[in-house]
Design an enzyme around this catalytic site. Sequence first.
Site, PDB file in Angstrom:
ATOM      1  N   GLY A   1     -13.924  42.918 -22.903  1.00 17.35           N
ATOM      2  CA  GLY A   1     -15.038  43.732 -22.460  1.00 17.35           C
ATOM      3  C   GLY A   1     -16.338  43.201 -22.998  1.00 17.35           C
TER       4      GLY A   1
ATOM      5  CD  GLU B   1     -11.499  37.772 -26.647  1.00 23.27           C
ATOM      6  OE1 GLU B   1     -10.572  37.547 -27.469  1.00 23.27           O
ATOM      7  OE2 GLU B   1     -12.148  36.884 -26.081  1.00 23.27           O
ATOM      8  CB  VAL B   2      -7.591  44.628 -25.769  1.00 23.09           C
ATOM      9  CG1 VAL B   2      -6.346  45.394 -26.205  1.00 23.09           C
ATOM     10  CG2 VAL B   2      -8.798  45.537 -25.771  1.00 23.09           C
TER      11      VAL B   2
ATOM     12  CG  ASP C   1     -11.504  54.650 -17.095  1.00 25.89           C
ATOM     13  OD1 ASP C   1     -11.291  54.906 -15.896  1.00 25.89           O
ATOM     14  OD2 ASP C   1     -11.474  53.502 -17.567  1.00 25.89           O
TER      15      ASP C   1
END
Length: 845
Positions: free
Chosen positions: A556, A560-561, A696
């Site tokens: 994003g 990061e993920v 979301d």
Amino acid sequence: MESGSHTPRIEIKHYLFPISVCRYPLGMSSGQIQDEDITASSHWYDSTAAKYGRLDFEEGDGAWCPEGPVDPEDMEFLQVDLRTLHFITLVGTQGRHAGGHGNEFAQMYRLDYSRDGNRWNSWKNRHGKQVIEGNVNPYDPVLRDLEPPMIARFVRFIPITDHSMSVCMRVELYGCEWLDGLVSYNGPMGHQIVSAGSPSVYLNDTVYDGVSEGLGQMTDGVWGLDDFTQSHVYNVWPGYDYLGWQNTSFENGYVEILFEFDRIRNFTAMKVHCNNMFTKGVKIFREVQCFFCSELGKWEPTPVTSVLVLDDVNPSARFVTVPLQQRMANSIMCQFYFADTWMMFSEISFQSDTAMYNTSGVYPTADVDSTTHNINPMHKVDDSNTRILIGCLVAIIFILVAIIVIILWRQFWQKMLEKASRRMLDDELTVSLSLQSETIMINNKSSSSSEQESNSTYDRIFPLGPDYQEPSKLLRKLPEFALGLEDSSDYAKPLGGPQDNVPHYAEADIVNLQGVTGSNTYSVPALTMDLLSGKDVAVEEFPRKLLTFKEKLGEGQFGEVHLCEAEGMQEFIDKEFPFDISANQPVLVAVKMLRSDANKNARNDFLKEIKIMSRLKDPNIIRLLAVCIRDDPLCMITEYMENGDLNQFLTRHEPESAEPVASNASIVSHANLILMAMQIASGMKYLSSLNFVHRDLATRNCLVGKNYTIKIADFGMSRNLYSGDYYRIQGRAVLPIRWMSWESILLGKFTTASDVWAFGVTLWESLTFCRDQPYSQLSDEQVIENTGEFFRDQERQVYLPQPAICPNTVYKLMLSCWRREPKSRPAFQDIHRILQECASQSEAE
């Protein structure tokens, strides 16, 4: 050293005019390049049009952004017209920052250029590579030298991607005006010197940008070295600096080169940089004859001839100046005669001025200043038609002024009528919304719905006519605070507290945390945040060395993920937290990692997110397990469910059916679908009890574990897989509009009631096994238009259809989640209870 001896100059670059000086910005940043000279293949909206693609400018929405994500095969471009030919030595690029709201930039790009707007070439460096490394963040400009420089009027910046992604660009060009006027040359291909025991010497024009006509090494501003076999400056093959020919290949004893120019010019001289390494059979040309053409195909019979004195003493490369006797032409053809076995050129340039005609078509006599390139004509151009031209222009100006006056007059009366209509419409709108007790926050200035009615939010959104307006008009009128997941916004605040069994709004002054994925984990009321701020983070530091990275799950704006394996995680978990894993076995975890270039606000938000996540303890909410915050990069470690997200899980499965399934996909029973929906409702009930708003909720943000265990997360937005689920409004806000309530899209209100709406869509996704995107038959603009129909409540709104395997009771629950009035929607505790009853009925059957 003896007089006349040769001093080698291998390590020095020689420029016909200093490229180090020819690095002026050409006008993108300064505004010297006009808006009409900046165009693009496409753009998101007017606020991200080509004219906003100026380096270091933040106007509009901060940059040029092409329409939609850019795929590897796309040909999106930002084009700059410099009006005249320029020698371009440097380019600069920048992403879209927009005061912290943007995170789009081109990681790679290439350049296409043209001198006439018809024939285009792709720039490539001296090793043949076209792709240029771009930006690493949205705010820092990155400057790249062009080796070789290019001569062009039109330049296109073309973003390059290796996967579908959003890019935005701001650019600048650097160089100086190309005074030669030369647009192409055409000569024979260079030859190769092959000798035993030595590397081959390639004397071809490797950066030539045409076939029969173009420009290349002889106009790149770089002189060749004295020793043509040496090219250490560019680390390429021997002979790279020169274009050379062998006399045995030319029966007439000369090399013929044709030069084409942008217009008819008055030529003073030609300068040719030649090699003269006579010890290896290379000398400057002994004679040159130049023919001139001032009309298409009509060559003058008398050439300009120059005979040179050859030098057999000094082997240094040198410029040879050939006087051209102020001949007029737009094409020159020169025949260079061999003086030895080889002849080699590295640079050719011309001194000239633009020629002027009088009305009789005869060339004027001119005094030429070869230094300043100015012409002082002795004969003035006949301007007998000037008066007629001026009269026509004056008449046109008067007509335009009259038209403008009429338009302004009509607009004045139209505004007066609109104001009168608004006064009559305001009361109706206020009553239909049933929001008398609320305060709308616009740009941090509150205005009661009962005050300043002519400036209310609804007047800015909705039309006065009976028909709903076009989506494009609606988008231009969306409130400034309807920015959703990317921008900090103030939301509606109730005057009273929440009531039992009634969905309540989140408190005003939402703490908008920019997580690593670019979205909020949850929208947290300031009141709740204050209560948490006095407590320490109840989570331990985890040793980084025990983390093994497996794959990137997403990225994003700020980080990061990653999917990782963690060893010894059992020691860092609360005893009351059930963790189904064998002792001493590595466990899969999700690691959110903050980028090292994240700003201070993002870093603070990351720590706040850790504090919030550490307080969330529910079986159906992803749990924060540990952190790594003693040094950079900051990391938070959360649970990860082995079956991935619910969207992909259901896509890999088939619904239970009385008929045999043709595919080999596994079956998920209706009872298990309801079980998973119950768990989502349970997790949301927990969040709503804390007055948290997810914003979301979707199947992409629900993770699946063993035995259909569901836990709510927030990774979906960061994954490129789901980029199509998010829509950018006016180039600023990225919103999951197909899951959002009408008041979230149009008014920027995110509440527990809007989460209920999203739950209804999530339930619909589950019962369709995620085979289709919600409202797949509607475009994004039509989805937004449909939200307007919900507002107008004239029974023209479109609902998601009942899935084939969905019982009537469950579909009625969905419809109740999509009620127009937020307070009429069920609370999550009611939804959970209804789904429990449905599950009991399924078991009884």
